[in-house]
Design an enzyme around this catalytic site. Structure first.
Site, PDB file in Angstrom:
ATOM      1  N   GLY A 228      50.326  47.328  76.735  1.00  0.00           N
ATOM      2  CA  GLY A 228      50.891  46.421  77.952  1.00  0.00           C
ATOM      3  C   GLY A 228      52.391  46.979  77.818  1.00  0.00           C
ATOM      4  O   GLY A 228      52.965  47.057  76.734  1.00  0.00           O
TER       5      GLY A 228
ATOM      6  N   ASP B  15      52.552  50.105  84.693  1.00  0.00           N
ATOM      7  CA  ASP B  15      53.028  50.655  83.574  1.00  0.00           C
ATOM      8  C   ASP B  15      54.148  51.617  83.727  1.00  0.00           C
ATOM      9  O   ASP B  15      55.008  51.849  82.927  1.00  0.00           O
ATOM     10  CB  ASP B  15      51.941  51.830  82.971  1.00  0.00           C
TER      11      ASP B  15
HETATM   12  O1  MRU Z   1      46.251  50.408  78.367  1.00  0.00           O
HETATM   13  P1  MRU Z   1      46.994  49.315  78.299  1.00  0.00           P
HETATM   14  O2  MRU Z   1      46.013  48.037  77.936  1.00  0.00           O
HETATM   15  O3  MRU Z   1      48.167  49.298  77.718  1.00  0.00           O
HETATM   16  O4  MRU Z   1      47.206  48.885  79.747  1.00  0.00           O
HETATM   17  C1  MRU Z   1      48.061  47.875  80.328  1.00  0.00           C
HETATM   18  C2  MRU Z   1      48.034  47.878  81.659  1.00  0.00           C
HETATM   19  O5  MRU Z   1      47.513  48.490  82.448  1.00  0.00           O
HETATM   20  C3  MRU Z   1      48.868  46.578  82.361  1.00  0.00           C
HETATM   21  O6  MRU Z   1      48.768  46.028  83.311  1.00  0.00           O
HETATM   22  C4  MRU Z   1      50.396  47.312  82.321  1.00  0.00           C
HETATM   23  O7  MRU Z   1      50.708  47.722  80.956  1.00  0.00           O
HETATM   24  C5  MRU Z   1      51.254  46.021  82.464  1.00  0.00           C
HETATM   25  S1  MRU Z   1      51.732  44.831  81.394  1.00  0.00           S
HETATM   26  C6  MRU Z   1      52.378  43.623  81.905  1.00  0.00           C
END
Ligand code: MRU
Length: 358
Positions: free
Chosen positions: A54, A242
């Protein structure tokens, strides 16, 4: 947030500032395992292998990575090397380079105080992340309230993808913050939780979080959202980001774009919730955002619990060529609004730049 009535953040330090502790999210929801990070290598591994994940949490963890590195390095040049190394842990979430660059800029002005500066800054980013998420929640709450006022006969139906929850941040989450605040304010809501293959952050983490908070939710496979929208069973979608380019294009977990397309076709408002640290004003548009490619194993296998043990099982034929792209880009034209810690804006360059000028 509470797990079995005990209050947790997703990352915290030991009392003597010697190491950090995180929840190892690879094992959720089956096991609550606390893991210690003692140096930059531990931090790199935790980010790369997704013990933590995240965008906001990746940023906070990387900031502590610089602090932990400062305890073990003897020169600014050495610390700069560690900073470059940490930034390669995952490419898409801009919060990683944002946090590392912010700390290194301050440290390079006064290397003799590196440890103190790094600790103060990491603590500050962590504390601010909590406040930012709460504020995103307050702005998103207004949107949910409006929808509820228009149709008070049923819970507001919200769809979310992946986990942009407190486990993706330090507390509250981004996409989930408005949900927590709405629920706590007594507005009935129900959340459709996309499972989010291949790593199932929705099934494992969002479902866990919402369940711990007592928010009504239903887990669905990734392809159901379009049908639910056609059936008028979704009032709005809220997802995280992200990295968001200066024109409002949004990089988020793979599958987000398809939900935005379906939302557009069905007149369902599609919101993206994010703190200011997730904007990348250096990029004109989403095509420039680096897309993470991860190991094929994540697609070829499914993880679950069997007889009390977390196991992975293979689902595809041996030798099948497999592609695992972690994120996609939702063009700004499909985004109804960006719910930020400074308010909700349209996803366009003018409004984004205005937000940063405030
Ligand atoms: O691969 P991840 O689990 O790190 O991806 C997370 C996401 O896509 C979230 O939607 C994004 O990081 C926003 S977190 C508040």
């Amino acid at each position: 947030l509470k797990i079995k009535e005990k209050h947790f953040h997703s990352i915290w330090k030991d009392q003597e500032d010697k190491f950090c502790q995180i929840i190892d999210q690879r094992q959720l929801p089956h096991k609550l395992s606390i893991h210690q990070l003692h140096n930059s290598k531990d931090v790199f591994t935790a980010i790369r292998e997704m013990y933590v994940r995240g965008a906001p949490l990746i940023g906070v963890t990387a900031a502590y990575g610089i602090y932990l590195a400062s305890l073990h390095t003897d020169s600014l040049a050495e610390l700069n090397k560690v900073a470059d190394y940490l930034k390669t842990a995952r490419p898409t979430a801009v919060n990683l380079e944002w946090a590392v660059d912010l700390l290194m800029e301050k440290i390079s002005e006064d290397y003799d105080s590196a440890q103190r500066i790094a600790l103060e800054e990491a603590n500050r980013i962590r504390t601010e992340s909590i406040a930012e998420c709460k504020s995103i929640g307050a702005h998103g709450l207004k949107i949910i309230e409006e929808i509820y006022k228009r149709n008070p006969d049923r819970p507001v139906q919200i769809l979310t993808h992946c986990n942009a929850g407190w486990l993706a941040c330090v507390d509250y989450g981004t996409a989930t913050a408005p949900m927590y605040l709405a629920h706590d304010a007594g507005i009935p809501i129900h959340v459709w939780v996309d499972e989010t293959r291949p790593r199932n952050q929705g099934a494992r983490i969002t479902a866990f979080e919402l369940g711990q908070h007592g928010i009504p939710h239903t887990l669905i496979v990734d392809n159901v959202g379009g049908l639910l929208m056609q059936q008028k069973k979704v009032d709005l979608a809220i997802v995280g980001s992200d990295r968001t380019a200066r024109n409002g294009d949004v990089a988020n977990k793979i599958g987000t774009y398809l939900k935005a397309l379906a939302a557009c076709d069905n007149d369902v408002p599609f919101y993206v919730a994010l703190p200011l640290s997730t904007f990348d004003l250096t990029l004109d548009s989403g095509v420039q955002i680096p897309i993470e490619e991860r190991s094929p194993t994540e697609v070829e296998t499914v993880q679950g619990i069997l007889n009390g043990k977390i196991e992975k099982v293979k689902i595809s034929p041996e030798g099948t060529p497999t592609l695992n792209l972690g994120f996609d880009i939702t063009p700004a034209k499909f985004v109804t609004g960006l719910i930020t810690n400074k308010g909700t804006i349209k996803a366009n360059e003018k409004e984004i730049l205005k937000l940063f000028k405030q």
